[in-house]
Scaffold this motif. Structure first.
Motif, mmCIF file in Angstrom:
data_model
loop_
_atom_site.group_PDB
_atom_site.id
_atom_site.type_symbol
_atom_site.label_atom_id
_atom_site.label_comp_id
_atom_site.label_asym_id
_atom_site.label_seq_id
_atom_site.Cartn_x
_atom_site.Cartn_y
_atom_site.Cartn_z
ATOM 1 N N VAL A 12 -18.749 47.640 -0.643
ATOM 2 C CA VAL A 12 -19.322 46.872 -1.758
ATOM 3 C C VAL A 12 -20.841 46.998 -1.791
ATOM 4 C CG1 VAL A 12 -19.595 44.564 -2.740
ATOM 5 C CG2 VAL A 12 -17.388 45.261 -1.790
ATOM 6 N N VAL A 13 -21.482 46.913 -0.623
ATOM 7 C CA VAL A 13 -22.951 46.933 -0.573
ATOM 8 C C VAL A 13 -23.502 48.319 -0.877
ATOM 9 C CG1 VAL A 13 -24.957 46.644 0.926
ATOM 10 C CG2 VAL A 13 -23.106 44.967 0.985
ATOM 11 N N PHE A 14 -23.036 49.332 -0.138
ATOM 12 C CA PHE A 14 -23.635 50.663 -0.242
ATOM 13 C C PHE A 14 -23.047 51.502 -1.379
ATOM 14 C CE2 PHE A 14 -24.318 49.492 4.233
ATOM 15 C CZ PHE A 14 -25.696 49.638 4.292
ATOM 16 N N HIS A 15 -21.862 51.157 -1.834
ATOM 17 C CA HIS A 15 -21.231 51.964 -2.882
ATOM 18 C C HIS A 15 -21.187 51.260 -4.226
ATOM 19 C CE1 HIS A 15 -18.888 53.765 0.752
ATOM 20 N NE2 HIS A 15 -20.132 54.194 0.693
ATOM 21 N N PHE A 16 -21.708 50.037 -4.286
ATOM 22 C CA PHE A 16 -21.770 49.343 -5.569
ATOM 23 C C PHE A 16 -23.106 48.636 -5.783
ATOM 24 C CE2 PHE A 16 -21.034 45.728 -8.425
ATOM 25 C CZ PHE A 16 -20.551 46.396 -9.526
ATOM 26 N N LEU A 17 -23.463 47.706 -4.879
ATOM 27 C CA LEU A 17 -24.668 46.897 -5.086
ATOM 28 C C LEU A 17 -25.943 47.729 -5.032
ATOM 29 C CD1 LEU A 17 -23.767 43.664 -3.067
ATOM 30 C CD2 LEU A 17 -23.588 44.075 -5.518
ATOM 31 N N VAL A 18 -26.051 48.590 -4.033
ATOM 32 C CA VAL A 18 -27.266 49.416 -3.915
ATOM 33 C C VAL A 18 -27.392 50.397 -5.084
ATOM 34 C CG1 VAL A 18 -28.447 51.160 -2.509
ATOM 35 C CG2 VAL A 18 -27.441 49.150 -1.407
ATOM 36 N N PRO A 19 -26.341 51.163 -5.429
ATOM 37 C CA PRO A 19 -26.466 52.045 -6.607
ATOM 38 C C PRO A 19 -26.774 51.278 -7.886
ATOM 39 C CG PRO A 19 -24.582 52.704 -5.297
ATOM 40 C CD PRO A 19 -25.053 51.402 -4.732
ATOM 41 N N MET A 20 -26.128 50.127 -8.090
ATOM 42 C CA MET A 20 -26.389 49.351 -9.299
ATOM 43 C C MET A 20 -27.829 48.846 -9.344
ATOM 44 S SD MET A 20 -23.702 49.412 -11.230
ATOM 45 C CE MET A 20 -23.623 51.136 -10.691
ATOM 46 N N THR A 21 -28.396 48.505 -8.178
ATOM 47 C CA THR A 21 -29.797 48.076 -8.127
ATOM 48 C C THR A 21 -30.723 49.214 -8.534
ATOM 49 O OG1 THR A 21 -29.280 46.519 -6.335
ATOM 50 C CG2 THR A 21 -31.602 47.100 -6.649
ATOM 51 N N VAL A 22 -30.438 50.412 -8.047
ATOM 52 C CA VAL A 22 -31.241 51.583 -8.421
ATOM 53 C C VAL A 22 -31.136 51.852 -9.919
ATOM 54 C CG1 VAL A 22 -31.516 54.081 -8.097
ATOM 55 C CG2 VAL A 22 -31.031 52.614 -6.129
ATOM 56 N N VAL A 23 -29.929 51.756 -10.460
ATOM 57 C CA VAL A 23 -29.719 52.003 -11.885
ATOM 58 C C VAL A 23 -30.450 50.956 -12.721
ATOM 59 C CG1 VAL A 23 -28.007 52.139 -13.725
ATOM 60 C CG2 VAL A 23 -27.514 53.165 -11.504
ATOM 61 N N ILE A 24 -30.360 49.700 -12.328
ATOM 62 C CA ILE A 24 -31.042 48.630 -13.062
ATOM 63 C C ILE A 24 -32.545 48.852 -13.060
ATOM 64 C CG2 ILE A 24 -31.592 46.157 -13.015
ATOM 65 C CD1 ILE A 24 -28.714 45.694 -12.035
#
Length: 290
Positions: free
Chosen positions: A132-144
């Motif tokens: 969840v953290v490295f494969h969703f939250l971190v990528p989504m933070t970069v995209v945002i």
């Protein structure tokens, strides 16, 4: 070379349609999984490959759009043909690295609630949190971050703030940016519930699993995987080039079908109207069709 990332994202969406989804349909029709352990592992692995590949490709697209719009003078150097291919290759290598641990942790299992073999959140709390953290939250933070910077620049250009410091954005570039931004927003909306459930389950599997309603998990799961079908619709609605290609493909298919039907009718008419010889008094008499 931005289209290369879009093609890579399309491949990630297509992976689930080729193998896992047909097996899910078979499982639904049979009211259970009877395809064996190997097919279950392959199906779950390809589903994970599609999900993580989509996330990483969306992240790569966001970074690409950020560099193209906010750092246009350096874009050609950063994203040459060779560098773009290397970026796509790196995305899929990272995707494989992220998925392979599933084979060792035993998290790919059949879930009767959704009739498919998929990542089981309650098997390993540590791995679920890492996913969840490295494969969703971190990528989504970069995209945002990337899209926020792009929107700030777009608003400045639209309002003509400091017009000499930033180049004007072409309408086509703006439409492409909006298309990929909508892709990201829908992806985040579709996948957020399932990932939040995963965090809740990983925090305390023994107590949280029974407390999560089955309908909520099933709805979040199918909403997440329905996202793979949405991207093609978004491209068609928001991108003129895609609309033209869709229209051309549909017209070609309809034309080919009509041509095939006309040829079959013509062949039937020729067979029906073909002169047939009759023997009368040892003479051949041709009888035409009426």
């Amino acid at each position: 070379m931005g289209n290369l990332f879009v093609v890579s994202l399309a491949v990630a969406d297509l992976v689930v349609a080729v193998y896992p989804y047909p097996l899910v349909l078979i499982s639904i029709f049979n009211n259970g999984w009877n395809l064996g352990h190997l097919h279950c592992q392959i199906s779950g692995f390809l589903m994970g490959l599609s999900v993580i590949g989509s996330i990483f490709n969306i992240t790569g697209i966001a970074i690409n759009r950020y560099c193209y719009i906010c750092h246009s003078l350096k874009y050609d150097k950063l994203y040459s043909n060779r560098n773009s291919l290397c970026c796509v290759f790196l995305i899929w290598m990272l995707t494989l690295v992220a998925i392979v641990p599933n084979l060792h942790t035993g998290t790919l299992q059949y879930d009767p609630r959704i009739y498919s073999c998929t990542f089981t959140q309650s098997v390993s709390s540590a791995y679920t949190i890492a996913v969840v953290v490295f494969h969703f939250l971190v990528p989504m933070t970069v995209v945002i971050f990337c899209y926020l910077r792009i929107w700030i620049l777009v608003l400045r250009v639209r309002r003509r703030v400091k017009p000499d410091s930033k180049p004007k954005m072409k309408p086509q570039d703006f439409r492409n940016f909006v298309t990929m931004f909508v892709v990201f927003v829908l992806f985040a909306i579709c996948w957020a519930p399932l990932n939040l459930i995963g965090l809740a389950v990983a925090s305390d599997p023994a107590s949280m699993v029974p407390r999560i309603p089955e309908w909520l998990f099933v709805a979040s799961y199918y909403m997440a995987y329905f996202n793979s079908c949405l991207n093609a619709i978004i491209y068609g609605l928001l991108n003129q080039n895609f609309r033209k290609e869709y229209r051309r493909i549909i017209v070609s298919l309809c034309t080919a079908r009509m041509f095939s039907v006309c040829r079959s009718h013509d062949a039937a008419d020729r067979v029906k109207c073909k002169p047939s010889p009759l023997v009368t008094n040892k003479n051949l008499v041709k009888v035409d069709c009426v």
